[in-house]
Design a protein around this motif. Structure first.
Motif, PDB file in Angstrom:
ATOM      1  N   LYS A  91      10.726  -1.226 -13.150  1.00 10.06           N
ATOM      2  CA  LYS A  91      11.614  -0.556 -14.102  1.00 10.06           C
ATOM      3  C   LYS A  91      10.992  -0.619 -15.650  1.00 10.06           C
ATOM      4  O   LYS A  91      11.068   0.552 -16.079  1.00 10.06           O
ATOM      5  N   SER A  92      10.498  -1.610 -16.015  1.00  2.75           N
ATOM      6  CA  SER A  92      10.166  -1.743 -17.394  1.00  2.75           C
ATOM      7  C   SER A  92       8.680  -1.092 -17.632  1.00  2.75           C
ATOM      8  O   SER A  92       8.354  -0.636 -18.577  1.00  2.75           O
ATOM      9  N   LYS A  93       7.768  -1.459 -16.597  1.00  2.00           N
ATOM     10  CA  LYS A  93       6.308  -1.033 -16.695  1.00  2.00           C
ATOM     11  C   LYS A  93       5.809  -0.522 -15.393  1.00  2.00           C
ATOM     12  O   LYS A  93       5.104  -1.047 -14.930  1.00  2.00           O
ATOM     13  N   PRO A  94       5.989   0.811 -15.183  1.00  2.00           N
ATOM     14  CA  PRO A  94       5.769   1.546 -13.877  1.00  2.00           C
ATOM     15  C   PRO A  94       4.339   1.401 -13.876  1.00  2.00           C
ATOM     16  O   PRO A  94       3.634   1.351 -12.718  1.00  2.00           O
ATOM     17  N   LYS A  95       3.563   1.492 -14.848  1.00  2.00           N
ATOM     18  CA  LYS A  95       2.141   1.533 -14.656  1.00  2.00           C
ATOM     19  C   LYS A  95       1.423   0.543 -14.483  1.00  2.00           C
ATOM     20  O   LYS A  95       0.617   0.481 -13.409  1.00  2.00           O
ATOM     21  N   ALA A  96       1.954  -0.588 -15.008  1.00  2.00           N
ATOM     22  CA  ALA A  96       1.500  -2.075 -14.606  1.00  2.00           C
ATOM     23  C   ALA A  96       1.829  -2.247 -13.157  1.00  2.00           C
ATOM     24  O   ALA A  96       1.039  -2.669 -12.229  1.00  2.00           O
ATOM     25  N   ALA A  97       3.114  -2.056 -12.706  1.00  2.00           N
ATOM     26  CA  ALA A  97       3.620  -2.283 -11.463  1.00  2.00           C
ATOM     27  C   ALA A  97       2.640  -1.385 -10.534  1.00  2.00           C
ATOM     28  O   ALA A  97       2.392  -1.720  -9.342  1.00  2.00           O
ATOM     29  N   GLY A  98       2.286  -0.192 -10.476  1.00  2.00           N
ATOM     30  CA  GLY A  98       1.439   0.598  -9.852  1.00  2.00           C
ATOM     31  C   GLY A  98       0.109   0.213  -9.656  1.00  2.00           C
ATOM     32  O   GLY A  98      -0.572  -0.070  -8.512  1.00  2.00           O
ATOM     33  N   ILE A  99      -0.619  -0.438 -10.837  1.00  2.00           N
ATOM     34  CA  ILE A  99      -1.973  -1.112 -10.690  1.00  2.00           C
ATOM     35  C   ILE A  99      -1.732  -2.512  -9.704  1.00  2.00           C
ATOM     36  O   ILE A  99      -2.565  -2.929  -8.944  1.00  2.00           O
ATOM     37  N   LEU A 100      -0.695  -3.308 -10.109  1.00  2.00           N
ATOM     38  CA  LEU A 100      -0.538  -4.440  -9.131  1.00  2.00           C
ATOM     39  C   LEU A 100      -0.283  -4.043  -7.838  1.00  2.00           C
ATOM     40  O   LEU A 100      -0.797  -4.672  -6.806  1.00  2.00           O
ATOM     41  N   PHE A 101       0.476  -2.917  -7.385  1.00  2.00           N
ATOM     42  CA  PHE A 101       0.770  -2.543  -5.922  1.00  2.00           C
ATOM     43  C   PHE A 101      -0.713  -2.173  -5.250  1.00  2.00           C
ATOM     44  O   PHE A 101      -1.100  -2.556  -4.225  1.00  2.00           O
ATOM     45  N   ILE A 102      -1.633  -1.516  -6.222  1.00  2.00           N
ATOM     46  CA  ILE A 102      -2.881  -1.055  -5.861  1.00  2.00           C
ATOM     47  C   ILE A 102      -3.788  -2.359  -5.448  1.00  2.00           C
ATOM     48  O   ILE A 102      -4.468  -2.455  -4.306  1.00  2.00           O
ATOM     49  N   VAL A 103      -3.817  -3.341  -6.293  1.00  2.00           N
ATOM     50  CA  VAL A 103      -4.544  -4.436  -6.038  1.00  2.00           C
ATOM     51  C   VAL A 103      -4.064  -5.367  -5.156  1.00  2.00           C
ATOM     52  O   VAL A 103      -4.904  -5.709  -4.250  1.00  2.00           O
ATOM     53  N   GLY A 104      -2.722  -5.384  -4.803  1.00  2.00           N
ATOM     54  CA  GLY A 104      -2.221  -6.086  -3.688  1.00  2.00           C
ATOM     55  C   GLY A 104      -2.562  -5.539  -2.541  1.00  2.00           C
ATOM     56  O   GLY A 104      -2.968  -6.114  -1.169  1.00  2.00           O
ATOM     57  N   ALA A 105      -2.631  -3.973  -2.388  1.00  2.00           N
ATOM     58  CA  ALA A 105      -2.955  -3.340  -1.242  1.00  2.00           C
ATOM     59  C   ALA A 105      -4.334  -3.519  -0.908  1.00  2.00           C
ATOM     60  O   ALA A 105      -4.731  -3.601   0.401  1.00  2.00           O
ATOM     61  N   VAL A 106      -5.207  -3.663  -1.716  1.00  2.00           N
ATOM     62  CA  VAL A 106      -6.924  -3.685  -1.458  1.00  2.00           C
ATOM     63  C   VAL A 106      -6.981  -5.253  -0.940  1.00  2.00           C
ATOM     64  O   VAL A 106      -7.591  -5.566   0.045  1.00  2.00           O
ATOM     65  N   LEU A 107      -6.328  -6.267  -1.667  1.00  2.00           N
ATOM     66  CA  LEU A 107      -6.512  -7.520  -1.161  1.00  2.00           C
ATOM     67  C   LEU A 107      -5.968  -7.865   0.116  1.00  2.00           C
ATOM     68  O   LEU A 107      -6.525  -8.599   0.990  1.00  2.00           O
ATOM     69  N   VAL A 108      -4.850  -7.418   0.325  1.00  2.00           N
ATOM     70  CA  VAL A 108      -4.050  -7.512   1.733  1.00  2.00           C
ATOM     71  C   VAL A 108      -4.929  -6.890   3.028  1.00  2.00           C
ATOM     72  O   VAL A 108      -5.293  -7.576   3.777  1.00  2.00           O
ATOM     73  N   GLY A 109      -5.668  -5.575   2.680  1.00  2.00           N
ATOM     74  CA  GLY A 109      -6.187  -5.144   3.564  1.00  2.00           C
ATOM     75  C   GLY A 109      -7.819  -5.529   3.940  1.00  2.00           C
ATOM     76  O   GLY A 109      -8.142  -5.669   5.203  1.00  2.00           O
ATOM     77  N   LEU A 110      -8.229  -6.017   2.810  1.00  2.00           N
ATOM     78  CA  LEU A 110      -9.345  -6.741   2.875  1.00  2.00           C
ATOM     79  C   LEU A 110      -9.530  -8.049   3.457  1.00  2.00           C
ATOM     80  O   LEU A 110     -10.277  -8.476   4.152  1.00  2.00           O
ATOM     81  N   ILE A 111      -8.533  -8.999   3.059  1.00  2.00           N
ATOM     82  CA  ILE A 111      -8.856 -10.300   3.298  1.00  2.00           C
ATOM     83  C   ILE A 111      -8.057 -10.625   4.717  1.00  2.00           C
ATOM     84  O   ILE A 111      -8.866 -11.236   5.438  1.00  2.00           O
ATOM     85  N   SER A 112      -7.344  -9.774   5.083  1.00  2.00           N
ATOM     86  CA  SER A 112      -6.671  -9.949   6.413  1.00  2.00           C
ATOM     87  C   SER A 112      -7.337  -9.037   7.407  1.00  2.00           C
ATOM     88  O   SER A 112      -7.096  -9.386   8.497  1.00  2.00           O
ATOM     89  N   VAL A 113      -8.598  -8.693   7.285  1.00  2.00           N
ATOM     90  CA  VAL A 113      -9.336  -7.859   7.997  1.00  2.00           C
ATOM     91  C   VAL A 113      -8.707  -6.906   8.857  1.00  2.00           C
ATOM     92  O   VAL A 113      -8.756  -6.817   9.949  1.00  2.00           O
ATOM     93  N   GLY A 114      -7.918  -6.124   8.161  1.00  2.00           N
ATOM     94  CA  GLY A 114      -7.195  -5.059   8.871  1.00  2.00           C
ATOM     95  C   GLY A 114      -5.708  -5.402   9.444  1.00  2.00           C
ATOM     96  O   GLY A 114      -4.895  -4.651   9.723  1.00  2.00           O
ATOM     97  N   ALA A 115      -5.539  -6.674   9.630  1.00  2.00           N
ATOM     98  CA  ALA A 115      -4.236  -7.081  10.058  1.00  2.00           C
ATOM     99  C   ALA A 115      -3.103  -6.883   9.075  1.00  2.00           C
ATOM    100  O   ALA A 115      -1.725  -6.635   9.527  1.00  2.00           O
ATOM    101  N   GLY A 116      -3.138  -6.849   7.857  1.00  2.00           N
ATOM    102  CA  GLY A 116      -2.253  -6.482   6.787  1.00  2.00           C
ATOM    103  C   GLY A 116      -2.397  -4.917   6.467  1.00  2.00           C
ATOM    104  O   GLY A 116      -2.045  -4.399   5.478  1.00  2.00           O
TER     105      GLY A 116
END
Length: 143
Positions: A91-116
């Protein structure tokens, strides 16, 4: 500006990340279980399409369940933390939230080797929506 789509995708991603932690814990639990290994071996031994070498190869690959479980847990915790912080900042900082969502997506996808894949995909879509959607302006458009 309403960000209902981002909230829904983010919350579902956080829930799926939490469930992925449970899946990793199950992998770790079954890694050293003799009863589980014996049951799997009995099931594969009764399958006429598999020979004894195939069954032995499958049983040898069961030793990797523990490390995979830990990878899933680490990826899920990172995804949970990044997703939760992004949802709180939405709500307060949508750009920062978007960056955090994308970083979380990359980390979950790569570290879990596709399971996430699913929580990672939801985070990626929410992150792109946060970065791309602009608030409407009340000024008329002059051509």
């Amino acid at each position: 500006m309403k960000r209902t789509g981002e909230y829904v995708l983010g919350i579902i991603g956080v829930i799926l990340s939490a469930l992925m932690t449970g899946l990793g814990a199950i992998f770790i639990f079954f890694q050293g279980s003799e009863d589980f290994e014996r049951g799997i071996e009995d099931e594969f031994a009764n399958d006429p399409t598999l020979n004894s070498g195939d069954v032995e190869m499958i049983m040898d690959s069961m030793d990797i369940l523990g490390p995979i479980g830990w990878l899933l847990i680490v990826a899920a915790i990172l995804g949970f933390v990044f997703g939760l912080i992004a949802v709180l900042l939405l709500k307060s900082k949508p750009k920062a939230a978007g960056i955090l969502f994308i970083v979380g997506a990359v980390l979950v996808g790569l570290i879990s080797v596709g399971a996430g894949f699913l929580p990672g995909l939801l985070y990626l879509i929410a992150g792109i929506m946060c970065l791309v959607r602009k608030p409407k302006t009340d000024e008329p458009v002059v051509l």
